[in-house]
Design a protein around this motif. Sequence first.
Motif, PDB file in Angstrom:
ATOM      1  N   SER A  56       0.816  -1.209   0.000  1.00  0.00           N
ATOM      2  CA  SER A  56       0.000   0.000   0.000  1.00  0.00           C
ATOM      3  C   SER A  56       0.857   1.269   0.000  1.00  0.00           C
ATOM      4  N   PHE A  57       1.948   1.260   0.751  1.00  0.00           N
ATOM      5  CA  PHE A  57       2.813   2.428   0.766  1.00  0.00           C
ATOM      6  C   PHE A  57       3.483   2.626  -0.597  1.00  0.00           C
ATOM      7  N   ASP A  58       3.833   1.556  -1.255  1.00  0.00           N
ATOM      8  CA  ASP A  58       4.406   1.660  -2.589  1.00  0.00           C
ATOM      9  C   ASP A  58       3.389   2.285  -3.548  1.00  0.00           C
ATOM     10  N   VAL A  59       2.167   1.797  -3.524  1.00  0.00           N
ATOM     11  CA  VAL A  59       1.122   2.309  -4.421  1.00  0.00           C
ATOM     12  C   VAL A  59       0.903   3.807  -4.207  1.00  0.00           C
ATOM     13  N   PHE A  60       0.920   4.249  -2.946  1.00  0.00           N
ATOM     14  CA  PHE A  60       0.702   5.669  -2.656  1.00  0.00           C
ATOM     15  C   PHE A  60       1.916   6.519  -3.026  1.00  0.00           C
ATOM     16  N   HIS A  61       3.089   6.126  -2.570  1.00  0.00           N
ATOM     17  CA  HIS A  61       4.249   6.998  -2.729  1.00  0.00           C
ATOM     18  C   HIS A  61       4.752   7.090  -4.164  1.00  0.00           C
ATOM     19  N   VAL A  62       4.408   6.134  -5.001  1.00  0.00           N
ATOM     20  CA  VAL A  62       4.794   6.220  -6.407  1.00  0.00           C
ATOM     21  C   VAL A  62       4.027   7.339  -7.120  1.00  0.00           C
ATOM     22  N   THR A  63       2.922   7.820  -6.535  1.00  0.00           N
ATOM     23  CA  THR A  63       2.157   8.918  -7.140  1.00  0.00           C
ATOM     24  C   THR A  63       2.842  10.267  -6.926  1.00  0.00           C
ATOM     25  N   LEU A  64       3.852  10.297  -6.074  1.00  0.00           N
ATOM     26  CA  LEU A  64       4.534  11.548  -5.741  1.00  0.00           C
ATOM     27  C   LEU A  64       5.815  11.691  -6.552  1.00  0.00           C
ATOM     28  N   ASP A  65       6.183  12.943  -6.838  1.00  0.00           N
ATOM     29  CA  ASP A  65       7.447  13.196  -7.532  1.00  0.00           C
ATOM     30  C   ASP A  65       8.622  13.193  -6.566  1.00  0.00           C
ATOM     31  N   ASN A  66       8.339  13.497  -5.313  1.00  0.00           N
ATOM     32  CA  ASN A  66       9.386  13.492  -4.298  1.00  0.00           C
ATOM     33  C   ASN A  66       8.715  13.538  -2.927  1.00  0.00           C
ATOM     34  N   HIS A  67       9.432  13.114  -1.921  1.00  0.00           N
ATOM     35  CA  HIS A  67       8.955  13.240  -0.547  1.00  0.00           C
ATOM     36  C   HIS A  67      10.123  13.095   0.399  1.00  0.00           C
ATOM     37  N   ARG A  68       9.956  13.685   1.576  1.00  0.00           N
ATOM     38  CA  ARG A  68      10.992  13.602   2.603  1.00  0.00           C
ATOM     39  C   ARG A  68      10.318  13.487   3.952  1.00  0.00           C
ATOM     40  N   HIS A  69      10.696  12.476   4.687  1.00  0.00           N
ATOM     41  CA  HIS A  69      10.186  12.234   6.028  1.00  0.00           C
ATOM     42  C   HIS A  69      11.351  12.380   7.001  1.00  0.00           C
ATOM     43  N   SER A  70      11.193  13.210   8.005  1.00  0.00           N
ATOM     44  CA  SER A  70      12.246  13.348   9.004  1.00  0.00           C
ATOM     45  C   SER A  70      11.643  13.170  10.390  1.00  0.00           C
ATOM     46  N   LEU A  71      12.446  12.592  11.272  1.00  0.00           N
ATOM     47  CA  LEU A  71      12.019  12.298  12.635  1.00  0.00           C
ATOM     48  C   LEU A  71      12.945  13.020  13.605  1.00  0.00           C
ATOM     49  N   SER A  72      12.374  13.464  14.724  1.00  0.00           N
ATOM     50  CA  SER A  72      13.188  14.162  15.717  1.00  0.00           C
ATOM     51  C   SER A  72      12.595  13.976  17.100  1.00  0.00           C
ATOM     52  N   GLY A  73      13.380  14.354  18.096  1.00  0.00           N
ATOM     53  CA  GLY A  73      12.908  14.304  19.473  1.00  0.00           C
ATOM     54  C   GLY A  73      12.629  12.897  19.968  1.00  0.00           C
ATOM     55  N   HIS A  74      13.458  11.946  19.578  1.00  0.00           N
ATOM     56  CA  HIS A  74      13.239  10.540  19.940  1.00  0.00           C
ATOM     57  C   HIS A  74      13.257  10.324  21.448  1.00  0.00           C
ATOM     58  N   LEU A  75      12.248   9.632  21.945  1.00  0.00           N
ATOM     59  CA  LEU A  75      12.179   9.177  23.328  1.00  0.00           C
ATOM     60  C   LEU A  75      11.977   7.672  23.300  1.00  0.00           C
ATOM     61  N   VAL A  76      12.717   6.944  24.129  1.00  0.00           N
ATOM     62  CA  VAL A  76      12.636   5.481  24.128  1.00  0.00           C
ATOM     63  C   VAL A  76      12.593   4.987  25.568  1.00  0.00           C
ATOM     64  N   HIS A  77      11.664   4.091  25.839  1.00  0.00           N
ATOM     65  CA  HIS A  77      11.561   3.429  27.140  1.00  0.00           C
ATOM     66  C   HIS A  77      11.597   1.924  26.884  1.00  0.00           C
ATOM     67  N   VAL A  78      12.576   1.242  27.507  1.00  0.00           N
ATOM     68  CA  VAL A  78      12.759  -0.193  27.297  1.00  0.00           C
ATOM     69  C   VAL A  78      12.309  -0.942  28.542  1.00  0.00           C
ATOM     70  N   GLU A  79      11.511  -1.997  28.309  1.00  0.00           N
ATOM     71  CA  GLU A  79      11.068  -2.909  29.376  1.00  0.00           C
ATOM     72  C   GLU A  79      11.387  -4.334  28.924  1.00  0.00           C
ATOM     73  N   GLY A  80      12.595  -4.786  29.166  1.00  0.00           N
ATOM     74  CA  GLY A  80      12.985  -6.130  28.751  1.00  0.00           C
ATOM     75  C   GLY A  80      13.016  -6.261  27.243  1.00  0.00           C
ATOM     76  N   ASP A  81      12.143  -7.130  26.704  1.00  0.00           N
ATOM     77  CA  ASP A  81      12.086  -7.356  25.254  1.00  0.00           C
ATOM     78  C   ASP A  81      11.000  -6.533  24.575  1.00  0.00           C
ATOM     79  N   ARG A  82      10.515  -5.517  25.251  1.00  0.00           N
ATOM     80  CA  ARG A  82       9.507  -4.614  24.707  1.00  0.00           C
ATOM     81  C   ARG A  82      10.013  -3.185  24.896  1.00  0.00           C
TER      82      ARG A  82
END
Length: 173
Positions: A56-82
């Motif tokens: 589904s993501f392939d079908v959608f993103h192929v309709t675009l000429d370009n795109h950029r996704h950026s992530l910031s402010g990462h917070l992570v909480h680890v509980e064993g294997d989760r």
Amino acid sequence: MAAQDKTDVIEVLNLYAFALDSHQWPLFDRVFTDDVVAEFGPAGAVWTGLENFKRSFDVFHVTLDNHRHSLSGHLVHVEGDRAYAFCYGDWLLVRDDAEDGAWWLGKGWYDDELVRTEQGWRIKHRVVRLIHWTGNPRVPVPVPEHNPDMKLHVLADAVAAGHIRYFEAVKKA
């Protein structure tokens, strides 16, 4: 170990943006579990299962000429294997032939639940919500399974309602 786990989780989150923007869908195998549940508010869709999500993501993103996704402010909480992760995202979508302008910019958040697998950390459940957008809302073309939803969300409201997995995990720690 916890510091390395946090680093590894952030690497997985950032690999998602690279895989998406480079259309390298096989890299999603290093980001998500096979049974992932992906709730993407801006796309107006929920996907269950990695292969369905990639297709589904392939079908959608192929309709675009370009795109950029950026992530910031990462917070992570680890509980064993989760693990629970939260970060902000900016999504620039460009379609040159879009009527009324070629770009749309969305801003929002990702709230993820990850599990440790034999291959490393993978996202098992992802929720994406939009907090602001600008530009041309016609740039994201609806395709099957995508119904662009420009509804805005307030993080404080989602936290108060108990809808942010990261916060719920941290609150219990």
